[in-house]
Design a protein around this motif. Structure first.
Motif, short mmCIF file in Angstrom:
data_model
loop_
_atom_site.label_atom_id
_atom_site.label_comp_id
_atom_site.label_asym_id
_atom_site.label_seq_id
_atom_site.Cartn_x
_atom_site.Cartn_y
_atom_site.Cartn_z
N ILE A 27 0.82 -0.94 -0.04
CA ILE A 27 -0.18 0.25 0.31
C ILE A 27 1.01 1.59 0.33
CG2 ILE A 27 -1.69 1.68 1.17
CD1 ILE A 27 -2.68 -1.50 2.26
N ALA A 28 1.78 1.48 1.02
CA ALA A 28 2.79 2.59 0.77
C ALA A 28 2.79 3.14 -0.30
CB ALA A 28 3.69 2.16 2.33
N ILE A 29 3.85 1.27 -1.16
CA ILE A 29 4.89 1.83 -2.84
C ILE A 29 3.65 2.19 -3.09
CG2 ILE A 29 5.59 0.27 -4.41
CD1 ILE A 29 6.88 -1.53 -2.39
N ASP A 30 2.19 1.61 -3.54
CA ASP A 30 1.37 1.93 -4.40
C ASP A 30 1.36 3.99 -3.95
OD1 ASP A 30 0.75 -0.17 -5.58
OD2 ASP A 30 -0.76 -0.96 -3.96
N LYS A 31 0.71 4.33 -2.63
CA LYS A 31 0.89 5.43 -2.30
C LYS A 31 2.13 6.44 -2.50
CE LYS A 31 -1.87 5.20 1.63
NZ LYS A 31 -1.95 5.13 2.86
N LEU A 32 3.12 5.97 -2.59
CA LEU A 32 4.15 6.85 -3.27
C LEU A 32 4.75 6.90 -4.75
CD1 LEU A 32 7.02 5.17 -0.78
CD2 LEU A 32 6.46 7.55 -0.80
N LYS A 33 3.65 5.88 -5.22
CA LYS A 33 3.81 6.25 -6.59
C LYS A 33 3.39 7.33 -6.88
CE LYS A 33 6.20 1.71 -8.03
NZ LYS A 33 5.62 0.64 -8.83
N GLU A 34 1.98 6.73 -6.15
CA GLU A 34 0.40 8.38 -6.47
C GLU A 34 1.36 9.17 -6.47
OE1 GLU A 34 -2.69 6.94 -4.70
OE2 GLU A 34 -2.93 5.05 -5.56
N LEU A 35 2.42 9.28 -5.47
CA LEU A 35 2.61 11.58 -4.83
C LEU A 35 3.83 11.26 -6.39
CD1 LEU A 35 2.72 10.85 -1.14
CD2 LEU A 35 1.11 12.31 -2.93
N LYS A 36 4.40 10.44 -7.08
CA LYS A 36 5.23 10.24 -8.44
C LYS A 36 6.37 10.24 -7.84
CE LYS A 36 2.40 13.32 -11.61
NZ LYS A 36 2.32 15.15 -12.11
N GLN A 37 6.80 9.99 -6.21
CA GLN A 37 7.55 9.67 -5.76
C GLN A 37 8.92 8.43 -6.22
OE1 GLN A 37 7.51 11.12 -2.03
NE2 GLN A 37 6.04 12.60 -1.69
N PHE A 38 8.45 7.65 -7.21
CA PHE A 38 8.92 6.76 -7.68
C PHE A 38 10.39 6.16 -6.94
CE2 PHE A 38 6.82 8.72 -11.16
CZ PHE A 38 6.09 7.92 -11.76
N GLY A 39 11.16 7.07 -6.97
CA GLY A 39 12.64 6.40 -6.33
C GLY A 39 12.70 6.26 -5.03
N THR A 40 11.74 6.94 -4.33
CA THR A 40 11.83 6.24 -2.58
C THR A 40 10.26 5.02 -2.64
OG1 THR A 40 10.45 8.67 -1.70
CG2 THR A 40 10.63 7.32 -1.09
N ALA A 41 9.68 4.64 -3.96
CA ALA A 41 9.02 3.82 -4.16
C ALA A 41 10.27 2.81 -4.33
CB ALA A 41 8.26 3.72 -4.80
N SER A 42 10.55 2.92 -5.46
CA SER A 42 11.98 2.17 -5.60
C SER A 42 12.58 1.44 -3.82
CB SER A 42 13.01 2.43 -6.73
OG SER A 42 14.06 1.32 -7.54
N ASN A 43 12.97 2.27 -3.57
CA ASN A 43 13.74 2.37 -2.18
C ASN A 43 13.21 1.21 -1.78
OD1 ASN A 43 15.30 3.66 -3.03
ND2 ASN A 43 15.50 5.45 -1.85
N TYR A 44 11.48 1.30 -1.63
CA TYR A 44 10.52 0.63 -0.45
C TYR A 44 10.45 -1.09 -0.93
CZ TYR A 44 8.62 4.69 2.80
OH TYR A 44 8.64 5.18 3.96
N GLU A 45 10.46 -1.16 -2.91
CA GLU A 45 10.52 -2.36 -2.58
C GLU A 45 11.80 -3.25 -2.59
OE1 GLU A 45 7.94 -0.91 -7.19
OE2 GLU A 45 10.03 -0.79 -6.87
#
Length: 306
Positions: free
Chosen positions: A1-19
């Motif tokens: 869920i957190a990763i999806d929210k980050l992608k929605e906010l266009k924070q793709f770099g942070t989303a990648s770290n979460y993944e």
């Protein structure tokens, strides 16, 4: 869920770290239990669990403390958000003194000194790729250590006479209440880079450099920034090795080199902090690699000149 929210906010770099963090945690569970979990509940992540995970990463996989720190900080953020949303009891929080403490990693100062900057600036590229990489590295350095992402998102409307005005992409989502506009003054070199590599179309909303496209999705443009950063780093490294400059130099070094050399040339810490758009002086101090031995010797020569 957190990763999806980050992608929605266009924070793709942070989303990648979460993944990456999620993948690492899953691998640890497979290592300890022999099978991948269907889910990992926060109450299961105890101080002892985190200590075992750290030992697995460092002793078994031979990963660095920096990597461990990056991954467990993601877990800590998840816990903090869950507590803020009152989804879990604060009593189960596994971080802190007498619990689990995130590995503290001392950052290595990554800045080129004046002589190294001259070596790199005077170096003759052997390919057009090296020439382009060198041009954009020094463009970043000369424009307040501007990040490559911010360079890629520059539009002609950000250019006004001899200045570039922009907001750092890194702070747009984290400092909305105190968003600071950065001003980077242009010189002959930075103007030459714009003239050589800039888009011919100069409509206000057009990108200055042909790195991104309006037709692409945000995620595709994020990938393009990463690829362009990799292009600069790979080709700059070849140029650096051939000219006696540290082969670890990268786009990351441009920002630190700007801060360090600005201070060594007499700029105040306050001036550099403003130029870098830092929210506090401690962050700026972390960028400064200290004074050169020559400067220290000159000071000691003059210290008794009353």
């Amino acid at each position: 869920i957190a990763i999806d929210k980050l992608k929605e906010l266009k924070q793709f770099g942070t989303a990648s770290n979460y993944e990456l963090s999620l993948k690492s945690l899953k691998n640890f569970i497979v290592f300890t239990k022999g099978k991948e979990p269907k889910q990992l509940l926060l109450p299961e992540i105890t101080p002892d669990w985190l200590k075992r995970y750290e030992a697995y990463m460092i002793d078994t996989l031979k990963r660095t403390r920096t990597t461990v720190s990056m991954y467990v900080r993601v877990v800590r953020t998840i816990f903090n958000n869950a507590i803020a949303e009152k989804e879990i009891d604060p009593e189960i929080y596994p971080f802190g003194k007498r619990k689990y403490e995130v590995p503290s990693v001392k950052k290595v100062k990554k800045a080129l000194d004046k002589s190294q900057l001259k070596l790199l600036y005077d170096a003759k590229p052997l390919t057009i790729e090296q020439e382009k990489a060198k041009a954009f590295w020094f463009f970043s350095y000369a424009c307040n250590g501007m990040n490559i992402k911010d360079i890629a998102f520059l539009r002609w409307e950000n250019l006004e006479e001899d200045k570039l005005y922009f907001f750092r992409a890194k702070t747009i989502n984290t400092s909305k209440a105190d968003l600071k506009q950065v001003t980077a003054y242009l010189n002959d070199f930075t103007n030459s880079v714009i003239n050589k590599y800039g888009n011919k179309s100069k409509k206000p909303k057009d990108f200055i450099f042909p790195i991104l496209s309006e037709d692409n999705t945000d995620e595709v443009n994020h990938t393009k920034v990463k690829n362009f950063t990799r292009f600069i780093n790979q080709n700059l490294k070849k140029l650096a090795i051939a000219n006696g400059v540290p082969d670890t130099v990268s786009t990351y070094w441009a920002r630190h080199s700007f801060a360090t050399n600005a201070i060594r040339n007499g700029a105040s810490m306050e001036f550099v902090s403003e130029a870098l758009s830092h929210s506090n002086m401690k962050t700026t101090q972390g960028y400064f690699a200290g004074f050169e031995d020559g400067d220290k010797k000159e000071l000691m020569k003059r210290i008794m000149e009353f």
